[in-house]
Design an enzyme around this catalytic site. Sequence first.
Site, PDB file in Angstrom:
ATOM      1  N   CYS A 358      45.042  46.495  55.849  1.00 54.93           N
ATOM      2  CA  CYS A 358      46.385  46.028  55.500  1.00 54.93           C
ATOM      3  C   CYS A 358      47.501  46.602  56.380  1.00 54.93           C
ATOM      4  O   CYS A 358      48.423  45.858  56.751  1.00 54.93           O
ATOM      5  CB  CYS A 358      46.674  46.252  54.019  1.00 54.93           C
ATOM      6  SG  CYS A 358      46.169  47.831  53.350  1.00 54.93           S
ATOM      7  N   ARG A 387      34.731  54.480  55.508  1.00 56.55           N
ATOM      8  CA  ARG A 387      35.170  55.326  54.411  1.00 56.55           C
ATOM      9  C   ARG A 387      34.155  56.448  54.216  1.00 56.55           C
ATOM     10  O   ARG A 387      32.948  56.194  54.165  1.00 56.55           O
ATOM     11  CB  ARG A 387      35.334  54.504  53.132  1.00 56.55           C
ATOM     12  CG  ARG A 387      36.391  53.426  53.293  1.00 56.55           C
ATOM     13  CD  ARG A 387      36.570  52.550  52.091  1.00 56.55           C
ATOM     14  NE  ARG A 387      37.578  51.535  52.346  1.00 56.55           N
ATOM     15  CZ  ARG A 387      37.926  50.585  51.481  1.00 56.55           C
ATOM     16  NH1 ARG A 387      37.331  50.521  50.300  1.00 56.55           N
ATOM     17  NH2 ARG A 387      38.850  49.702  51.806  1.00 56.55           N
ATOM     18  N   GLN A 405      35.026  44.052  55.919  1.00 60.16           N
ATOM     19  CA  GLN A 405      35.732  43.403  54.814  1.00 60.16           C
ATOM     20  C   GLN A 405      36.278  42.050  55.253  1.00 60.16           C
ATOM     21  O   GLN A 405      36.803  41.915  56.362  1.00 60.16           O
ATOM     22  CB  GLN A 405      36.887  44.271  54.336  1.00 60.16           C
ATOM     23  CG  GLN A 405      36.458  45.529  53.614  1.00 60.16           C
ATOM     24  CD  GLN A 405      37.643  46.234  52.982  1.00 60.16           C
ATOM     25  OE1 GLN A 405      38.679  46.410  53.607  1.00 60.16           O
ATOM     26  NE2 GLN A 405      37.488  46.642  51.731  1.00 60.16           N
ATOM     27  N   ASP A 407      39.101  40.510  54.780  1.00 58.73           N
ATOM     28  CA  ASP A 407      40.411  40.921  54.281  1.00 58.73           C
ATOM     29  C   ASP A 407      41.457  39.869  54.597  1.00 58.73           C
ATOM     30  O   ASP A 407      41.567  39.425  55.746  1.00 58.73           O
ATOM     31  CB  ASP A 407      40.808  42.238  54.946  1.00 58.73           C
ATOM     32  CG  ASP A 407      41.077  43.332  53.940  1.00 58.73           C
ATOM     33  OD1 ASP A 407      41.176  43.015  52.743  1.00 58.73           O
ATOM     34  OD2 ASP A 407      41.185  44.490  54.346  1.00 58.73           O
ATOM     35  N   HIS A 409      45.702  39.152  53.926  1.00 59.80           N
ATOM     36  CA  HIS A 409      46.991  39.591  53.397  1.00 59.80           C
ATOM     37  C   HIS A 409      47.975  38.439  53.536  1.00 59.80           C
ATOM     38  O   HIS A 409      48.132  37.875  54.616  1.00 59.80           O
ATOM     39  CB  HIS A 409      47.465  40.850  54.120  1.00 59.80           C
ATOM     40  CG  HIS A 409      46.535  41.993  53.894  1.00 59.80           C
ATOM     41  ND1 HIS A 409      45.534  42.316  54.784  1.00 59.80           N
ATOM     42  CD2 HIS A 409      46.411  42.851  52.849  1.00 59.80           C
ATOM     43  CE1 HIS A 409      44.836  43.339  54.306  1.00 59.80           C
ATOM     44  NE2 HIS A 409      45.349  43.682  53.142  1.00 59.80           N
ATOM     45  N   LYS A 492      46.138  44.413  39.995  1.00 56.31           N
ATOM     46  CA  LYS A 492      45.227  43.456  40.616  1.00 56.31           C
ATOM     47  C   LYS A 492      44.443  42.685  39.562  1.00 56.31           C
ATOM     48  O   LYS A 492      44.261  43.134  38.426  1.00 56.31           O
ATOM     49  CB  LYS A 492      44.255  44.163  41.560  1.00 56.31           C
ATOM     50  CG  LYS A 492      43.265  45.084  40.863  1.00 56.31           C
ATOM     51  CD  LYS A 492      42.331  45.767  41.874  1.00 56.31           C
ATOM     52  CE  LYS A 492      41.357  46.716  41.157  1.00 56.31           C
ATOM     53  NZ  LYS A 492      40.472  47.416  42.098  1.00 56.31           N
ATOM     54  N   HIS A 538      47.226  41.099  48.525  1.00 57.40           N
ATOM     55  CA  HIS A 538      45.959  41.507  49.134  1.00 57.40           C
ATOM     56  C   HIS A 538      44.856  40.662  48.498  1.00 57.40           C
ATOM     57  O   HIS A 538      44.737  40.634  47.269  1.00 57.40           O
ATOM     58  CB  HIS A 538      45.655  42.980  48.869  1.00 57.40           C
ATOM     59  CG  HIS A 538      46.710  43.933  49.332  1.00 57.40           C
ATOM     60  ND1 HIS A 538      46.504  44.844  50.344  1.00 57.40           N
ATOM     61  CD2 HIS A 538      47.983  44.140  48.897  1.00 57.40           C
ATOM     62  CE1 HIS A 538      47.595  45.562  50.517  1.00 57.40           C
ATOM     63  NE2 HIS A 538      48.511  45.157  49.649  1.00 57.40           N
TER      64      HIS A 538
END
Length: 672
Positions: A358, A387, A405, A407, A409, A492, A538
């Site tokens: 992000c 991670r 991911q 991902d 946004h 979320k 997100h």
Amino acid sequence: MSDAELPSDIVYPTDGFTLFPDRSVIAMRVDGELRDLATTVHETHSVEPVTVDSADGLSILRHSAAHVLAQAVQRIRPQANLGIGPPVADGFYYDFGVIDPFTPEDLKAIKKEMERIIREGQRFTRRVVSADEARAELVDEPFKLELIGLQGGPGSGADAAEGAAAEIGAGELTIYDNVDRDGVTVWKDLCRGPHVPTTRLVGNGWDLTRVAGAYWRGSERNPQLQRIYGTAWPTKDELRAYQQRIAEAARRDHRKLGVELDLFSFPDEIGPGLSVFHPKGGIIRYEIERYMRERLLANGYDVVNSPHITKGDLFITSGHLQWYAEGMYPPMQLDELVDAEGNVTRQGQEYYLKPMNCPFHNLIFRSRGRSYRELPLRLSEFGSVYRYEKSGTLSGLTRVRGMTQDDTHIYVTADQVKDELTHSLDFVLQTLRDYGLNDFYLELSTKEEGNPKFIGDDGLWAEATQTLREVAEASGLELVPDPGGAAFYGPKISVQARDAIGRTWQMSTIQLDFNQPERFELEYTGPDGEKHRPVMIHRALFGSIERFFAILLEHYAGAFPVWLSPVQVVGIPVAEEYAAHLSGIISELRAGGVRAEVDHADDRMQKKIRTHTTHKVPIMLIAGEQDRAADAVSFRFRDGTQLNGVPRDEAVALIRRAIDERRLVDTAEDLA
């Protein structure tokens, strides 16, 4: 649990039970808080029953079973120190500080002792104590003393240790005594409760499952304890049904199937939690990503890309170094210059492997001026992130250190938020259905009041939470609250999907964020010519490709739909003289993009069929004299059913349609 299954000779030490004559009631809610049946209630209180087969009731049953386990262990090993013993999904565990690890023989002895304790019908009795009183009573329990020291502080409750919320919180300290039928306290434990009225109510629907190592308070710097896991259910039949589900889950374990089907591995030379995908696993992953990219482009998403590392300042701006540093790999010191004499002429900078995408997307948004006409702006990336998960938490592809991911946004104006959330949720649900997942419910994760983890204006949090709730409710799916489960920057919605054997997996997440645009000073020019702050959404559909791969592998038990199967079609000639006929059909399929091959091995036909059935190939084409003469082919499927004498053109068309329609083809009927 029916009346007939409950012991008839239990004496309930409370008026609470008379409020609820239903014998399946094991606890109650008093003014919204879970309490033991022994709790004194007044007419002014709002009181509701908690039955053993409810979600709360199951947790109480399992927590009580954990106490029985701990008492049994200390009867057998009096020097064992108590850690924590919370209920967990489908069961419970308890951690112990012991000199010698538990053996299988120990587990048998512990189970027998638990049975005795249950038959004794000891009462669970709650006492409120001061911290000094608790220390005096538990002076020989070092782990309990440490928890008492955290009571009410910033490390209390759920943050004190994994599962410690079952023992301490921000309120009063309590000890539960186990009292025998003569009124004598025979055992005690620091605990918040509540519990079932007596050990008899733990019943016979329980079992101990395994022993594992666990670090105290989840830190590798702390002592390693022995953790005994168990499961508990209201009845023996429910226990057996659970055990059958566990056996089926073991058969579907993606780690086992990954080896058997040659899909992926975790080489020691690379490191824990870092996977490599083999050719067959790689093509499945490619197909998963390819279809997702098609869906993204068709729904107005823009594809972007960002590097794997960045200067640390980026994560200071985003807040991740403040709130997420423990989950990140340690920094690399780069760009330092040293002259010939060894003097530093330019200080270096700290770079980090990125744990999420992000902040990079925020920089893309900020790279030039933006107009309201560009919004919604949907930036999507299959971005690799890293991670530093604790080694004890790693689990195949479902918990890794390196992942990709999907991902996205999305940047919107304030009045676009609700419509875009609805669009995102519809997109997520339809795409998951295309992969073969169809049974969903939603979870709404919100902030925990007073927890400093959650940043930003309370009013914006309330607005964001209410908007998400309205969108979730409009979907028609069940909505389950998840208090305290929000990200640090906003609430979320999580899509929870049930797989083929009824297990629930968290899949997609949609997070509403008013804070990141503020921290990055993101702006767009509105129709009024003024600068405005966008709202950020997100959206991750898979969570990670690796985890989604594992979920699909277990959902299908390795028998993927034709479009995802690494080998979609195998040609098996009855004899080698028919191989040329099959090769012509296979070549036609390959020219159309089908992953097809002919098995030219010297093995007999029946062995080839067994081999490819074991490898879970969805379609086998068999050809003998009649097939060759008719320019046809015969189909054989995973379940052993067949379609014989199918003309070449029709066979090719059937296979192409099964792939295009993303069908699961296990039987002859599935292809019709």
